[in-house]
Design a protein around this motif. Structure first.
Motif, PDB file in Angstrom:
ATOM      1  N   LEU A   1      -9.551   4.304  22.732  1.00 24.85           N
ATOM      2  CA  LEU A   1      -9.792   3.467  21.643  1.00 24.85           C
ATOM      3  C   LEU A   1      -9.256   3.977  20.700  1.00 24.85           C
ATOM      4  N   LEU A   2      -9.771   5.207  20.324  1.00 25.01           N
ATOM      5  CA  LEU A   2      -9.153   6.044  18.733  1.00 25.01           C
ATOM      6  C   LEU A   2      -7.742   5.889  18.934  1.00 25.01           C
ATOM      7  N   ARG A   3      -7.080   6.322  20.003  1.00 19.25           N
ATOM      8  CA  ARG A   3      -5.570   6.442  19.950  1.00 19.25           C
ATOM      9  C   ARG A   3      -5.120   5.075  19.559  1.00 19.25           C
ATOM     10  N   ILE A   4      -5.559   4.076  20.489  1.00 19.31           N
ATOM     11  CA  ILE A   4      -4.931   2.577  20.054  1.00 19.31           C
ATOM     12  C   ILE A   4      -5.281   2.266  18.612  1.00 19.31           C
ATOM     13  N   THR A   5      -6.330   2.455  18.071  1.00 12.43           N
ATOM     14  CA  THR A   5      -6.793   2.286  16.679  1.00 12.43           C
ATOM     15  C   THR A   5      -5.707   3.267  15.742  1.00 12.43           C
ATOM     16  N   PHE A   6      -5.596   4.195  16.141  1.00 10.88           N
ATOM     17  CA  PHE A   6      -4.635   5.076  15.248  1.00 10.88           C
ATOM     18  C   PHE A   6      -3.315   4.273  15.243  1.00 10.88           C
ATOM     19  N   TRP A   7      -2.590   4.351  16.244  1.00  8.03           N
ATOM     20  CA  TRP A   7      -1.233   3.734  16.516  1.00  8.03           C
ATOM     21  C   TRP A   7      -1.079   2.368  15.679  1.00  8.03           C
ATOM     22  N   LEU A   8      -2.088   1.277  16.098  1.00  5.18           N
ATOM     23  CA  LEU A   8      -2.086   0.261  15.707  1.00  5.18           C
ATOM     24  C   LEU A   8      -2.086   0.127  14.283  1.00  5.18           C
ATOM     25  N   GLY A   9      -2.920   1.030  13.665  1.00  9.02           N
ATOM     26  CA  GLY A   9      -3.228   1.236  11.922  1.00  9.02           C
ATOM     27  C   GLY A   9      -1.737   1.699  11.460  1.00  9.02           C
ATOM     28  N   LEU A  10      -1.226   2.501  12.419  1.00 15.22           N
ATOM     29  CA  LEU A  10       0.105   3.174  11.726  1.00 15.22           C
ATOM     30  C   LEU A  10       1.183   1.959  11.884  1.00 15.22           C
ATOM     31  N   VAL A  11       1.378   1.178  12.815  1.00 12.68           N
ATOM     32  CA  VAL A  11       2.304   0.271  12.765  1.00 12.68           C
ATOM     33  C   VAL A  11       1.944  -0.839  11.766  1.00 12.68           C
ATOM     34  N   LEU A  12       0.751  -1.396  11.325  1.00 14.72           N
ATOM     35  CA  LEU A  12       0.376  -2.238  10.600  1.00 14.72           C
ATOM     36  C   LEU A  12       0.644  -1.654   9.066  1.00 14.72           C
ATOM     37  N   VAL A  13       0.505  -0.240   8.941  1.00 11.19           N
ATOM     38  CA  VAL A  13       0.934   0.307   7.568  1.00 11.19           C
ATOM     39  C   VAL A  13       2.289   0.354   7.252  1.00 11.19           C
ATOM     40  N   LEU A  14       3.071   0.399   8.360  1.00  8.72           N
ATOM     41  CA  LEU A  14       4.496   0.652   8.217  1.00  8.72           C
ATOM     42  C   LEU A  14       5.460  -0.570   8.185  1.00  8.72           C
ATOM     43  N   LEU A  15       4.714  -1.750   8.662  1.00 10.36           N
ATOM     44  CA  LEU A  15       5.370  -3.385   8.708  1.00 10.36           C
ATOM     45  C   LEU A  15       5.840  -3.570   7.215  1.00 10.36           C
ATOM     46  N   PRO A  16       6.957  -4.084   7.049  1.00 13.41           N
ATOM     47  CA  PRO A  16       7.352  -4.547   5.575  1.00 13.41           C
ATOM     48  C   PRO A  16       6.402  -5.469   5.258  1.00 13.41           C
TER      49      PRO A  16
ATOM     50  N   ALA B   1      -6.939   3.815  -0.237  1.00 15.17           N
ATOM     51  CA  ALA B   1      -7.036   2.486  -0.717  1.00 15.17           C
ATOM     52  C   ALA B   1      -5.522   1.994  -0.492  1.00 15.17           C
ATOM     53  N   ILE B   2      -4.458   2.480  -0.667  1.00 17.38           N
ATOM     54  CA  ILE B   2      -3.080   1.924  -0.516  1.00 17.38           C
ATOM     55  C   ILE B   2      -2.968   1.725   0.920  1.00 17.38           C
ATOM     56  N   ILE B   3      -3.234   2.715   1.894  1.00 15.84           N
ATOM     57  CA  ILE B   3      -2.889   2.536   3.356  1.00 15.84           C
ATOM     58  C   ILE B   3      -3.917   1.367   3.857  1.00 15.84           C
ATOM     59  N   GLY B   4      -5.059   1.262   3.297  1.00 13.37           N
ATOM     60  CA  GLY B   4      -5.888   0.175   3.557  1.00 13.37           C
ATOM     61  C   GLY B   4      -5.214  -1.320   3.277  1.00 13.37           C
ATOM     62  N   GLN B   5      -4.526  -1.359   2.019  1.00 11.49           N
ATOM     63  CA  GLN B   5      -4.285  -2.682   1.638  1.00 11.49           C
ATOM     64  C   GLN B   5      -2.850  -2.811   2.412  1.00 11.49           C
ATOM     65  N   ARG B   6      -2.071  -1.802   2.739  1.00 16.52           N
ATOM     66  CA  ARG B   6      -0.885  -1.922   3.660  1.00 16.52           C
ATOM     67  C   ARG B   6      -1.360  -2.413   5.193  1.00 16.52           C
ATOM     68  N   ALA B   7      -2.046  -1.816   5.541  1.00 15.38           N
ATOM     69  CA  ALA B   7      -2.675  -2.382   6.943  1.00 15.38           C
ATOM     70  C   ALA B   7      -3.252  -3.898   6.638  1.00 15.38           C
ATOM     71  N   GLN B   8      -3.778  -4.176   5.775  1.00 17.76           N
ATOM     72  CA  GLN B   8      -4.155  -5.577   5.763  1.00 17.76           C
ATOM     73  C   GLN B   8      -3.182  -6.587   5.538  1.00 17.76           C
ATOM     74  N   ASP B   9      -2.102  -6.081   4.512  1.00 13.24           N
ATOM     75  CA  ASP B   9      -1.058  -6.978   4.456  1.00 13.24           C
ATOM     76  C   ASP B   9      -0.038  -6.901   5.806  1.00 13.24           C
ATOM     77  N   GLY B  10      -0.065  -5.947   6.442  1.00 13.36           N
ATOM     78  CA  GLY B  10       0.794  -5.924   7.734  1.00 13.36           C
ATOM     79  C   GLY B  10      -0.009  -6.804   8.671  1.00 13.36           C
ATOM     80  N   ALA B  11      -1.123  -6.818   8.787  1.00 15.07           N
ATOM     81  CA  ALA B  11      -1.992  -7.565   9.824  1.00 15.07           C
ATOM     82  C   ALA B  11      -1.841  -8.964   9.530  1.00 15.07           C
ATOM     83  N   ARG B  12      -1.734  -9.246   8.364  1.00 22.21           N
ATOM     84  CA  ARG B  12      -1.557 -10.681   7.754  1.00 22.21           C
ATOM     85  C   ARG B  12      -0.309 -11.201   8.077  1.00 22.21           C
ATOM     86  N   LYS B  13       0.586 -10.316   8.035  1.00 25.47           N
ATOM     87  CA  LYS B  13       2.287 -10.679   8.383  1.00 25.47           C
ATOM     88  C   LYS B  13       2.279 -11.013   9.670  1.00 25.47           C
ATOM     89  N   LEU B  14       1.681  -9.879  10.454  1.00 20.16           N
ATOM     90  CA  LEU B  14       1.897 -10.187  12.057  1.00 20.16           C
ATOM     91  C   LEU B  14       1.144 -11.517  12.378  1.00 20.16           C
TER      92      LEU B  14
END
Length: 147
Positions: free
Chosen positions: A4-19, A67-80
């Motif tokens: 679960l930790l690995r999945i959370t990490f990789w999913l968070g990384l993908v969400l942060v890196l989404l345009p 804070a920036i990473i959290g905002q990017r993850a939130q934006d990435g999740a919204r876009k996805l």
């Protein structure tokens, strides 16, 4: 648990890196360079216990980066979420065009149980009698008496 930790990490990384799109919230966030973020992360790892007392600048930059990473993850999740919903709507519209159906959503009713006022009594009576003639021809045998 590690899975679960690995999945959370990789999913968070993908969400942060989404345009991401420019939003009013992202305009308010402080700008931080990659070098500053790497330096802050390195300082945090090297001195994990009470590093904020000894290196307040690193702690401040790390907080800003979080804070920036959290905002990017939130934006990435919204876009996805928007991409998935748009694709789902597009597939539904294409399916409706092929079948000639309107955009009305089908009722959540399988027909296994009649709704109130649906059907007539004669139709419901015929559904209850499901035995075939072969089933009716067999003799009924009750349980064997114990001797």
């Amino acid at each position: 648990m590690r899975f679960l930790l690995r999945i959370t990490f990789w999913l968070g990384l993908v969400l942060v890196l989404l345009p991401r799109d420019k939003t009013p919230e992202s305009e308010k966030l402080p700008e931080i360079g990659a070098a500053d973020a790497v330096q802050a992360a390195t300082a945090a790892v090297s001195d994990a216990s009470q590093f904020c007392k000894r290196q307040p600048a690193a702690c401040e930059v790390g907080g800003q980066a979080a804070a920036i990473i959290g905002q990017r993850a939130q934006d990435g999740a919204r876009k996805l979420y928007q991409i998935i919903n748009d694709k789902k709507e597009q597939i539904t519209n294409e399916k409706n065009e092929k079948t000639g159906k309107t955009d009305k959503k089908a009722p959540d009713h399988t027909g296994s149980i009649a709704l109130a006022g649906e059907g007539d009594i004669a139709a419901n009576e015929s559904v209850r009698d499901t035995l075939t003639q072969d089933d009716l021809a067999l003799e009924w045998r009750g349980p064997q008496a114990a001797n």
